[in-house]
Enzyme design. Sequence first.
Site, PDB file in Angstrom:
ATOM      1  N   ARG A  64      60.609  50.943  84.141  1.00 28.90           N
ATOM      2  CA  ARG A  64      61.705  51.831  83.739  1.00 28.90           C
ATOM      3  C   ARG A  64      62.878  51.763  84.704  1.00 28.90           C
ATOM      4  O   ARG A  64      64.014  52.074  84.334  1.00 28.90           O
ATOM      5  CB  ARG A  64      61.174  53.259  83.545  1.00 28.90           C
ATOM      6  CG  ARG A  64      60.275  53.364  82.305  1.00 28.90           C
ATOM      7  CD  ARG A  64      59.634  54.717  82.184  1.00 28.90           C
ATOM      8  NE  ARG A  64      58.766  55.052  83.293  1.00 28.90           N
ATOM      9  CZ  ARG A  64      57.499  54.664  83.410  1.00 28.90           C
ATOM     10  NH1 ARG A  64      56.939  53.950  82.463  1.00 28.90           N
ATOM     11  NH2 ARG A  64      56.793  55.008  84.470  1.00 28.90           N
ATOM     12  N   GLU A 101      50.294  57.495  92.367  1.00 27.32           N
ATOM     13  CA  GLU A 101      49.706  58.758  91.900  1.00 27.32           C
ATOM     14  C   GLU A 101      48.431  58.428  91.114  1.00 27.32           C
ATOM     15  O   GLU A 101      47.460  59.155  91.142  1.00 27.32           O
ATOM     16  CB  GLU A 101      50.715  59.495  91.010  1.00 27.32           C
ATOM     17  CG  GLU A 101      50.328  60.916  90.663  1.00 27.32           C
ATOM     18  CD  GLU A 101      51.305  61.547  89.671  1.00 27.32           C
ATOM     19  OE1 GLU A 101      52.268  60.876  89.255  1.00 27.32           O
ATOM     20  OE2 GLU A 101      51.082  62.713  89.325  1.00 27.32           O
TER      21      GLU A 101
HETATM   22  P1  AMP Z   1      54.908  56.857  93.283  1.00 27.58           P
HETATM   23  O1  AMP Z   1      54.760  55.532  93.965  1.00 27.58           O
HETATM   24  O2  AMP Z   1      53.659  57.675  93.334  1.00 27.58           O
HETATM   25  O3  AMP Z   1      56.125  57.613  93.758  1.00 27.58           O
HETATM   26  O4  AMP Z   1      55.078  56.559  91.742  1.00 27.58           O
HETATM   27  C1  AMP Z   1      56.272  56.164  91.245  1.00 27.58           C
HETATM   28  C2  AMP Z   1      56.135  55.182  90.113  1.00 27.58           C
HETATM   29  O5  AMP Z   1      55.090  55.515  89.206  1.00 27.58           O
HETATM   30  C3  AMP Z   1      57.417  55.142  89.341  1.00 27.58           C
HETATM   31  O6  AMP Z   1      57.743  53.795  89.078  1.00 27.58           O
HETATM   32  C4  AMP Z   1      57.124  55.909  88.074  1.00 27.58           C
HETATM   33  O7  AMP Z   1      57.653  55.237  86.982  1.00 27.58           O
HETATM   34  C5  AMP Z   1      55.614  55.992  87.974  1.00 27.58           C
HETATM   35  N1  AMP Z   1      55.114  57.368  87.827  1.00 27.58           N
HETATM   36  C6  AMP Z   1      54.358  58.046  88.729  1.00 27.58           C
HETATM   37  N2  AMP Z   1      54.019  59.252  88.269  1.00 27.58           N
HETATM   38  C7  AMP Z   1      54.590  59.365  87.052  1.00 27.58           C
HETATM   39  C8  AMP Z   1      54.616  60.407  86.070  1.00 27.58           C
HETATM   40  N3  AMP Z   1      53.989  61.581  86.247  1.00 27.58           N
HETATM   41  N4  AMP Z   1      55.329  60.181  84.945  1.00 27.58           N
HETATM   42  C9  AMP Z   1      55.963  59.011  84.751  1.00 27.58           C
HETATM   43  N5  AMP Z   1      55.955  57.999  85.632  1.00 27.58           N
HETATM   44  C10 AMP Z   1      55.283  58.158  86.764  1.00 27.58           C
END
Ligand code: AMP
Length: 178
Positions: A64, A101
């Site tokens: 995205r 996550e």
């Molecule tokens: P992080 O590395 O944990 O900050 O996760 C960020 C990445 O995971 C981004 O590229 C987001 O597109 C995706 N992402 C993580 N959690 C979500 C969520 N709850 N909803 C949508 N995309 C998420």
Amino acid sequence: MAASAIDTITGLIRDIPDFPEPGIVFKDITPLLGDPTGLAITVDALASPWADLGIEAVIGIEARGFILGAPVALALGAGFVPMRKAGKLPAPTTSATYGLEYGVDTIEMHLDAIGSGTRTLVIDDVLATGGTAAAAASLVGEVGGELVGYGFLIELEFLSGRRKIDEHRIETVMTVSG
Ligand code: AMP
């Protein structure tokens, strides 16, 4: 940004519970992308904090971040650089592995994508735990780029991701507190 613009954006993002795993509330931005007004104000909101800061390259993180990063690059008069999942980029790459996550992932960038000292902005849709964003910073640093900051559409504040990246400027369009 005007409160009405924030309302428009917020109203076009939907929560999908238990996707892609039980316990995760996925922020689905496809209604926002599909709405002409919503898309335009989103790109403007992401780009405007960085206008006149001499951004030369905008990194979009798969997938995205590609959709949002490319029009932000156009708006800023910068080039676009894709940061991709492992094995997708054809030329020599540098890579970083990090916790998500949900799960573990590796991102890669072409070694020649950013020159030494290139003023770079990282764009993604969601700041969750910050692992992806921190990995992006390490790749920019490895090739000698200058990371000016991060722009996110949504910050999941309760996951405290900004703690991993707060040595850089962070701009978020909307924050989800819990
Ligand atoms: P992080 O590395 O944990 O900050 O996760 C960020 C990445 O995971 C981004 O590229 C987001 O597109 C995706 N992402 C993580 N959690 C979500 C969520 N709850 N909803 C949508 N995309 C998420």
